[in-house]
Design a protein around this motif. Structure first.
Motif, PDB file in Angstrom:
ATOM      1  N   LEU A   1      60.069  41.787  55.114  1.00 28.69           N
ATOM      2  CA  LEU A   1      61.003  40.873  55.753  1.00 28.69           C
ATOM      3  C   LEU A   1      62.058  40.447  54.745  1.00 28.69           C
ATOM      4  O   LEU A   1      61.768  40.265  53.557  1.00 28.69           O
ATOM      5  N   SER A   2      63.281  40.291  55.250  1.00 28.27           N
ATOM      6  CA  SER A   2      64.378  39.811  54.420  1.00 28.27           C
ATOM      7  C   SER A   2      65.038  38.628  55.101  1.00 28.27           C
ATOM      8  O   SER A   2      65.056  38.542  56.338  1.00 28.27           O
ATOM      9  N   CYS A   3      65.589  37.742  54.293  1.00 30.65           N
ATOM     10  CA  CYS A   3      66.294  36.583  54.821  1.00 30.65           C
ATOM     11  C   CYS A   3      67.460  36.286  53.892  1.00 30.65           C
ATOM     12  O   CYS A   3      67.254  36.047  52.697  1.00 30.65           O
ATOM     13  N   VAL A   4      68.668  36.329  54.446  1.00 33.37           N
ATOM     14  CA  VAL A   4      69.863  36.109  53.637  1.00 33.37           C
ATOM     15  C   VAL A   4      70.559  34.836  54.113  1.00 33.37           C
ATOM     16  O   VAL A   4      70.668  34.575  55.317  1.00 33.37           O
ATOM     17  N   ALA A   5      71.009  34.054  53.154  1.00 36.28           N
ATOM     18  CA  ALA A   5      71.722  32.820  53.442  1.00 36.28           C
ATOM     19  C   ALA A   5      73.224  33.034  53.306  1.00 36.28           C
ATOM     20  O   ALA A   5      73.680  33.751  52.406  1.00 36.28           O
ATOM     21  N   SER A   6      73.970  32.387  54.189  1.00 37.34           N
ATOM     22  CA  SER A   6      75.436  32.460  54.117  1.00 37.34           C
ATOM     23  C   SER A   6      76.019  31.075  54.335  1.00 37.34           C
ATOM     24  O   SER A   6      75.374  30.190  54.890  1.00 37.34           O
ATOM     25  N   GLY A   7      77.270  30.928  53.901  1.00 38.47           N
ATOM     26  CA  GLY A   7      77.918  29.624  53.984  1.00 38.47           C
ATOM     27  C   GLY A   7      78.293  29.166  52.589  1.00 38.47           C
ATOM     28  O   GLY A   7      78.254  29.938  51.632  1.00 38.47           O
TER      29      GLY A   7
ATOM     30  N   THR B   1      61.696  36.072  63.220  1.00 39.93           N
ATOM     31  CA  THR B   1      61.564  37.495  63.497  1.00 39.93           C
ATOM     32  C   THR B   1      60.106  37.782  63.855  1.00 39.93           C
ATOM     33  O   THR B   1      59.191  37.294  63.198  1.00 39.93           O
ATOM     34  N   GLN B   2      59.926  38.559  64.913  1.00 39.68           N
ATOM     35  CA  GLN B   2      58.583  38.820  65.424  1.00 39.68           C
ATOM     36  C   GLN B   2      57.893  39.908  64.607  1.00 39.68           C
ATOM     37  O   GLN B   2      58.470  40.976  64.375  1.00 39.68           O
TER      38      GLN B   2
ATOM     39  N   GLN C   1      77.693  24.171  56.374  1.00 42.86           N
ATOM     40  CA  GLN C   1      76.438  24.516  57.027  1.00 42.86           C
ATOM     41  C   GLN C   1      75.965  25.870  56.528  1.00 42.86           C
ATOM     42  O   GLN C   1      76.739  26.816  56.463  1.00 42.86           O
ATOM     43  N   VAL C   2      74.706  25.937  56.179  1.00 41.90           N
ATOM     44  CA  VAL C   2      74.133  27.169  55.653  1.00 41.90           C
ATOM     45  C   VAL C   2      73.303  27.838  56.747  1.00 41.90           C
ATOM     46  O   VAL C   2      72.431  27.218  57.355  1.00 41.90           O
ATOM     47  N   GLN C   3      73.602  29.088  57.006  1.00 46.57           N
ATOM     48  CA  GLN C   3      72.872  29.846  58.023  1.00 46.57           C
ATOM     49  C   GLN C   3      71.964  30.872  57.358  1.00 46.57           C
ATOM     50  O   GLN C   3      72.316  31.467  56.344  1.00 46.57           O
ATOM     51  N   LEU C   4      70.802  31.056  57.957  1.00 44.70           N
ATOM     52  CA  LEU C   4      69.840  32.043  57.472  1.00 44.70           C
ATOM     53  C   LEU C   4      69.622  33.098  58.552  1.00 44.70           C
ATOM     54  O   LEU C   4      69.452  32.746  59.725  1.00 44.70           O
ATOM     55  N   VAL C   5      69.615  34.346  58.142  1.00 41.48           N
ATOM     56  CA  VAL C   5      69.378  35.436  59.083  1.00 41.48           C
ATOM     57  C   VAL C   5      68.250  36.306  58.549  1.00 41.48           C
ATOM     58  O   VAL C   5      68.340  36.834  57.435  1.00 41.48           O
ATOM     59  N   GLU C   6      67.196  36.440  59.365  1.00 39.72           N
ATOM     60  CA  GLU C   6      66.044  37.252  58.983  1.00 39.72           C
ATOM     61  C   GLU C   6      66.164  38.653  59.576  1.00 39.72           C
ATOM     62  O   GLU C   6      66.809  38.852  60.601  1.00 39.72           O
ATOM     63  N   SER C   7      65.490  39.583  58.944  1.00 40.82           N
ATOM     64  CA  SER C   7      65.396  40.944  59.461  1.00 40.82           C
ATOM     65  C   SER C   7      64.113  41.578  58.951  1.00 40.82           C
ATOM     66  O   SER C   7      63.497  41.072  58.007  1.00 40.82           O
ATOM     67  N   GLY C   8      63.730  42.681  59.593  1.00 44.64           N
ATOM     68  CA  GLY C   8      62.591  43.442  59.105  1.00 44.64           C
ATOM     69  C   GLY C   8      61.328  43.339  59.922  1.00 44.64           C
ATOM     70  O   GLY C   8      60.353  44.042  59.640  1.00 44.64           O
ATOM     71  N   GLY C   9      61.313  42.507  60.937  1.00 46.95           N
ATOM     72  CA  GLY C   9      60.115  42.403  61.758  1.00 46.95           C
ATOM     73  C   GLY C   9      59.948  43.627  62.648  1.00 46.95           C
ATOM     74  O   GLY C   9      60.805  44.508  62.694  1.00 46.95           O
ATOM     75  N   GLY C  10      58.806  43.673  63.330  1.00 45.10           N
ATOM     76  CA  GLY C  10      58.565  44.790  64.227  1.00 45.10           C
ATOM     77  C   GLY C  10      57.099  44.971  64.526  1.00 45.10           C
ATOM     78  O   GLY C  10      56.284  44.090  64.239  1.00 45.10           O
ATOM     79  N   LEU C  11      56.801  46.132  65.101  1.00 43.15           N
ATOM     80  CA  LEU C  11      55.422  46.479  65.462  1.00 43.15           C
ATOM     81  C   LEU C  11      54.855  47.415  64.402  1.00 43.15           C
ATOM     82  O   LEU C  11      55.503  48.408  64.042  1.00 43.15           O
TER      83      LEU C  11
END
Length: 120
Positions: free
Chosen positions: A20-26, A114-115, A1-11
């Motif tokens: 925004l960044s998104c890294v895949a793992s698995g 990510t918002q 199973q491949v998981q994706l995690v986003e980061s970098g959102g905000g106001l």
């Protein structure tokens, strides 16, 4: 199973920038298409930008000239540089990746979202 995690959102204020960044793992053999989608309240999820394994990009008309998608294959990561942000860019942004994982099975994975809020 491949998981994706986003980061970098905000106001951010109108006219500002975010990355925004998104890294895949698995277990990943290869990743073909990568993309960013967004969903605003009361609206359907829409494609913002996509990039193929060969580096071909495509963008929604509403973000052309302002957003740039890129990828780092060595890091299984996709980025979205967002410039000249507008209030109408406010949404939850999701990354998506299509590829081949363990047991040579294809995967179609989504991040948790990510918002991004553009407001003064």
């Amino acid at each position: 199973q491949v998981q994706l995690v986003e980061s970098g959102g905000g106001l951010v204020q109108p006219g500002g920038s975010l990355v925004l960044s998104c890294v895949a793992s698995g277990t990943i053999f290869s990743i073909n298409d990568m993309g960013w989608y967004r969903q605003a309240p009361g609206k359907q999820r829409e494609l913002v930008a996509g990039i193929t394994g060969g580096g071909t990009t495509n963008y929604a008309d509403s973000v052309k000239g302002r957003f740039t998608i890129s990828r780092d294959n060595a890091k299984n990561t996709v980025y979205l540089q967002m410039n000249s942000l507008k209030p109408e860019d406010t949404a939850v942004y999701y990354c998506n990746m299509l590829g081949v994982g363990s047991m040579w099975r294809r995967f179609n994975s989504w991040g948790q979202g990510t918002q991004v809020t553009v407001s003064s």
